[in-house]
Design a protein around this motif. Sequence first.
Motif, short mmCIF file in Angstrom:
data_model
loop_
_atom_site.label_atom_id
_atom_site.label_comp_id
_atom_site.label_asym_id
_atom_site.label_seq_id
_atom_site.Cartn_x
_atom_site.Cartn_y
_atom_site.Cartn_z
N ASP A 100 -2.89 -1.14 -8.52
CA ASP A 100 -1.94 -0.49 -9.43
C ASP A 100 -2.44 0.86 -9.91
OD1 ASP A 100 -1.18 -3.22 -9.18
OD2 ASP A 100 0.09 -3.00 -10.93
N ARG B 278 -7.99 -9.40 8.18
CA ARG B 278 -8.41 -8.29 9.03
C ARG B 278 -9.89 -8.45 9.35
NH1 ARG B 278 -7.04 -2.71 6.30
NH2 ARG B 278 -7.57 -3.85 4.41
N ARG C 163 3.18 -6.36 3.97
CA ARG C 163 2.80 -4.97 3.73
C ARG C 163 1.36 -4.89 3.24
NH1 ARG C 163 4.01 -0.83 -0.05
NH2 ARG C 163 4.10 -2.48 -1.60
N ARG C 164 0.95 -5.87 2.46
CA ARG C 164 -0.43 -5.89 1.96
C ARG C 164 -1.38 -6.47 3.00
NH1 ARG C 164 0.26 -8.63 -3.99
NH2 ARG C 164 2.13 -7.52 -4.64
N ARG D 179 8.18 -9.14 -6.68
CA ARG D 179 6.80 -8.76 -6.93
C ARG D 179 6.04 -9.91 -7.58
NH1 ARG D 179 2.02 -5.99 -8.05
NH2 ARG D 179 2.41 -3.77 -8.37
N TRP E 225 -4.43 2.14 14.78
CA TRP E 225 -5.55 3.04 15.04
C TRP E 225 -5.52 3.52 16.48
CZ3 TRP E 225 -8.00 4.46 10.91
CH2 TRP E 225 -8.08 3.59 9.83
N THR F 69 3.62 3.26 -4.25
CA THR F 69 3.82 1.88 -4.67
C THR F 69 2.53 1.10 -4.48
OG1 THR F 69 6.09 2.08 -3.87
CG2 THR F 69 5.28 -0.14 -4.30
N PRO F 70 2.15 0.27 -5.45
CA PRO F 70 0.95 -0.57 -5.27
C PRO F 70 1.09 -1.40 -4.00
CG PRO F 70 1.74 -0.73 -7.53
CD PRO F 70 2.77 0.05 -6.78
N GLY F 71 0.03 -1.49 -3.24
CA GLY F 71 0.08 -2.21 -1.97
C GLY F 71 0.25 -1.27 -0.78
N ASP F 72 0.72 -0.04 -1.04
CA ASP F 72 0.76 0.94 0.04
C ASP F 72 -0.65 1.19 0.53
OD1 ASP F 72 3.45 1.25 -0.17
OD2 ASP F 72 3.41 3.19 -1.17
N SER F 73 -0.79 1.48 1.80
CA SER F 73 -2.12 1.75 2.31
C SER F 73 -2.48 3.21 2.10
CB SER F 73 -2.23 1.37 3.79
OG SER F 73 -1.19 1.93 4.53
N LEU G 72 -9.18 2.50 5.74
CA LEU G 72 -7.81 2.39 5.23
C LEU G 72 -7.71 1.15 4.37
CD1 LEU G 72 -5.02 3.85 5.67
CD2 LEU G 72 -4.48 1.95 7.19
N GLU G 73 -7.33 1.32 3.12
CA GLU G 73 -7.25 0.20 2.18
C GLU G 73 -5.85 0.12 1.60
OE1 GLU G 73 -9.93 -1.56 1.95
OE2 GLU G 73 -11.36 -0.21 2.88
N THR G 74 -5.59 -0.98 0.92
CA THR G 74 -4.33 -1.07 0.20
C THR G 74 -4.58 -0.72 -1.26
OG1 THR G 74 -4.65 -3.43 -0.19
CG2 THR G 74 -3.41 -2.82 1.76
#
Lengths: 243, 243
Positions: A186, B69, B52-53, B7, B201, A195-199, A181-183
């Motif tokens: 853009d 992480r 969030r990031r 942002r 997880w 949205t950028p930054g969403d995982s 799972l990554e973020t």
Amino acid sequence: MAARKFREIADLIAAEIDGLPPGTRIAGESEIGERFGVGRAAARAALQELQRRMLVRRVQGVGTFTARRIDYLISGHRAPSWSQTVRDSGSVPRTVVRSCAVAPMPADVAGLLGYEPSTPCHLLQRRSFTDEVPAAWGLEWVPVDVIGELAIAVQHFGSLHVILRDMAGAEPQRAWSRASLETTDDHVAAELGCTPGDSAWLVESLNHDARSGRLLCLTRRWMRSDAVRLTIETGSAPPSHAP
Amino acid sequence: MAARKFREIADLIAAEIDGLPPGTRIAGESEIGERFGVGRAAARAALQELQRRMLVRRVQGVGTFTARRIDYLISGHRAPSWSQTVRDSGSVPRTVVRSCAVAPMPADVAGLLGYEPSTPCHLLQRRSFTDEVPAAWGLEWVPVDVIGELAIAVQHFGSLHVILRDMAGAEPQRAWSRASLETTDDHVAAELGCTPGDSAWLVESLNHDARSGRLLCLTRRWMRSDAVRLTIETGSAPPSHAP
DNA sequence: CAGTGGTCTAGACCACGGG
DNA sequence: CCGTGGTCTAGACCACTGG
């Protein structure tokens, strides 16, 4: 009174929308605010809470809609097919080609596929939807000696799995795969419509022919975690739920 | 001016905190607001964006801190040990026992472990930390004929892996495992010290002795996705990045 | 107790998408 | 054009933690 009105509202709406078909439009921020006698900030927080729980999808300028994650099991036993997996989950798959070209194979891809670097291969870039909601995007490498003509075929058949099966006579199977799972940056966010930054999931899969063992393709795809409930299984022991 | 001040502020702070040691305290909402000449809402949005990031961790009444992480690879080849994995990642592990008792084995657990239901087994409930930050919690079942005395040992050695190795003479290895990303309910969220609805997880792992093949334990644990960068690998092909 | 983040109000303007 | 969600301000009170 508990200080968290938005939580109560969210729980109440969550119960209300439970069972509704995915894509159903639900009340907007102003309507929620009027109904519960709260300001827009609290109403908004409630809807964002539902989005965080992946129960709704919100689109600017359009509205808020019920959402559902498809189940996607990655395992050595299951066929590596987006279309089939989505259908099994009760949704309608669609995949569109963003680009398809022949290019020299990069060294890291060649290493995994067991080819010499710079061997000609198809580089396929596709975007996939579930019920017309963007859900996945990424790159797929297929050596030209596995499939000569890919550009035309992939426009007609939505599924790479079907092409490899019917045109190359193979039975694609996952030989190796990895998910994390990554973020999103853009670019990936733009392709996934989030949205950028969403995982999001980053899934790499090396597929071979189940019968001959011949390596067929390497895929590296991103999947929205709010659209795909991914489960990945290692090892061969079947989960035998015997009484 | 772009309408999204938060942002820009978030990007700027993200660059500033890059490389700082985990746990470093950073500016709070009011300080950010003053520094950039924005209201508290915009300053808050910027810090939430960083959360969030998964770049910062925020604790009510305390402050905002840099976060990192740990990398957690689940694969047939790597040993199933929380302590070792955390140490390999450069953090300090700690595990505390929440409860430890002998109980009859539930049917589903017995099915996976290959025992008759109701066979006596240890039911262990533990919580794990990375650098004193709550990161994992869950249940572990160990048949009593694998280890007779577990309650005392597990208080002294933090690691179940070490106990199975040194006291049962086994070499624990993952025989089967499964991971998926779920949203936490109130109970799990409380154990993980996060907000209900946060994603985490769910990792199930069936471990056996690498030499004899004997099944040793079943673990079912939750891990905070903002504390653990989980990667899970299927198949046996090593990712040979040959040039 | 002071300072932090969490919630909330009332009001405003903007970006976006569909009719 | 209108209604949606997205951002922002100014100000308020609350919950929680630490000294």
